[in-house]
Design an enzyme around this catalytic site. Structure first.
Site, PDB file in Angstrom:
ATOM      1  N   ASN A 184       4.827   5.955  30.398  1.00  0.00           N
ATOM      2  CA  ASN A 184       5.706   7.131  30.462  1.00  0.00           C
ATOM      3  C   ASN A 184       6.396   7.142  31.824  1.00  0.00           C
ATOM      4  O   ASN A 184       5.764   7.428  32.842  1.00  0.00           O
ATOM      5  CB  ASN A 184       4.869   8.397  30.262  1.00  0.00           C
ATOM      6  CG  ASN A 184       5.711   9.665  30.333  1.00  0.00           C
ATOM      7  OD1 ASN A 184       6.884   9.632  30.687  1.00  0.00           O
ATOM      8  ND2 ASN A 184       5.101  10.792  30.006  1.00  0.00           N
ATOM      9  N   HIS A 213      12.134  10.276  24.130  1.00  0.00           N
ATOM     10  CA  HIS A 213      11.381  10.091  25.369  1.00  0.00           C
ATOM     11  C   HIS A 213      10.111   9.295  25.056  1.00  0.00           C
ATOM     12  O   HIS A 213       9.431   9.548  24.068  1.00  0.00           O
ATOM     13  CB  HIS A 213      11.030  11.459  25.960  1.00  0.00           C
ATOM     14  CG  HIS A 213      10.070  11.374  27.094  1.00  0.00           C
ATOM     15  ND1 HIS A 213      10.240  10.490  28.132  1.00  0.00           N
ATOM     16  CD2 HIS A 213       8.909  12.039  27.359  1.00  0.00           C
ATOM     17  CE1 HIS A 213       9.238  10.624  28.988  1.00  0.00           C
ATOM     18  NE2 HIS A 213       8.417  11.549  28.538  1.00  0.00           N
ATOM     19  N   CYS A 233      10.842  15.072  32.526  1.00  0.00           N
ATOM     20  CA  CYS A 233      11.172  13.923  31.666  1.00  0.00           C
ATOM     21  C   CYS A 233      12.528  14.071  30.976  1.00  0.00           C
ATOM     22  O   CYS A 233      13.059  13.095  30.444  1.00  0.00           O
ATOM     23  CB  CYS A 233      10.090  13.720  30.614  1.00  0.00           C
ATOM     24  SG  CYS A 233       8.459  13.524  31.331  1.00  0.00           S
TER      25      CYS A 233
END
Ligand code: UT7
Length: 322
Positions: free
Chosen positions: A279, A249, A113
């Site tokens: 996500n 994030h 990520c």
């Protein structure tokens, strides 16, 4: 002195939307559980005939248009992704060819990520040292392909997409500083158990899916996101009050809220897209940035902090003046 600055942004989301109601039909879950534990209401999922490079190409075209640059102006390409089209050639070369960009250095960076922040940080260095003037930097993912659609612990969390920026040389900053980190001792808390040299025969079977200890990831994510954000501000002798926008994030709304609370950051300064994107791993920060820029909240000259955390663990922050 040469700095780098963001000249344009873009994003692309696949057409197919999966709502929480759609997931209720697949696994034993509920809209109420997903929203209360994660904030997520929907996510986009690529169709079978779409590859990560296709998402990248669309996001890149958007970013090139907003920066008013053409493919021949680009002199380097960085892509952060965990889900490249192929093991090789690297995805950046595939995108370079699809976009019709003349031959140039193509980097693919795998930092889960944190991939986009790692890519942006690396691109910044090439511009500062004078080796490149305009770099296309992308964060992209078709992470829904790595998910076990029978595992309610993970399948409700993830979505696909791509975000891109054009980073260009400038006599005024731009990117003020970048801060990257990683600690491989946490591998077993979040990983995908198949790779080119490990367990390749399991690819496509039920044994191949994202492995995650959600609670443990949650705690380290909150702590690390707040620590690296503070490091970026302290390095530049800036305070939270100076910051206009915080773009962490987008993994879970509760993680974002907890990190913001640790930093004393009002939620009004936090760009939030996890509700509509889920996500999207390396794509989450550049897509959230593009959302804020295009809806007019993020304005030229404002101070913006990108703050990433992902499998590895990897993490990173980029503080910049837009
Ligand atoms: O980009 C970084 C990647 N990953 C992350 O950032 C994830 C970080 N972690 C998280 O976001 C959260 O830990 C989760 C959203 C994954 C889980 O939330 P939680 O509040 O930590 O829940 P939990 O894992 O403690 O599970 C609570 C209960 C369990 O049931 P029991 O054992 O208490 O009976 C789970 O089985 O919720 C159950 N559960 C679900 N129930 C309905 C887990 N997933 C679901 C679901 N629907 N989808």
């Amino acid at each position: 002195m040469i700095y780098s600055r963001i000249a344009g942004t873009g994003r692309y989301l696949p057409d197919r939307i999966l709502t929480n109601a759609d997931l209720e039909k697949i696994v034993d879950t509920s809209d109420e559980w997903i929203i209360s534990r994660t904030g997520i209401e929907q996510r986009h999922a690529a169709n079978e005939d779409e590859f990560t490079s296709d998402l990248c190409v669309n996001a890149a075209r958007n970013a090139m248009e907003s920066a008013a640059v053409s493919p021949s102006d680009i002199d380097m390409l960085f892509v952060g992704t965990t889900t490249p089209d192929l093991i090789f050639p690297n995805i950046a070369t595939i995108i370079q060819h699809k976009l019709g960009i003349p031959a140039l250095p193509c980097y693919a960076i795998e930092a889960a990520c944190s991939g986009f922040v790692y890519a942006l940080s690396s691109a910044d260095k090439f511009i500062r040292c004078g080796e490149a003037k305009k770099i296309l930097v992308i964060g992209a993912e078709i992470i829904t392909r790595l998910v076990d659609w029978e595992d309610r612990n993970t399948c409700v969390l993830f979505g696909d997409g791509a975000g891109a920026v054009i980073l260009e040389a400038s006599s005024n900053p731009g990117v003020l500083s970048t801060h990257l980190g990683a600690d491989g001792q946490y591998q077993k808390l979040l990983y995908y158990p198949v790779g080119a040299s490990t367990n390749l025969a399991a690819a496509g079977t039920a044994d191949a899916s994202i492995m995650m200890s959600g609670n443990d990831v949650f705690k380290v994510a909150v702590r690390t996101l707040s620590e690296v954000a503070k490091e970026a501000l302290n390095t530049n002798k800036l305070s939270l009050e100076d910051l206009d926008w915080f773009i962490p994030h987008q993994a879970n709304l509760r993680i974002i809220q907890a990190a913001a609370k640790k930093l004393n950051m009002p939620m009004e300064k936090v760009i939030q897209t996890v509700q509509i994107h889920g996500n999207t791993s390396a794509a989450s920060i550049p897509m959230a940035f593009d959302v804020g820029v295009r809806d007019g909240r993020i304005k030229r000259g404002q101070l913006v902090l990108f703050d990433a955390f992902g499998g590895g663990f990897t993490w990173g922050a980029v503080l910049l003046r837009y």
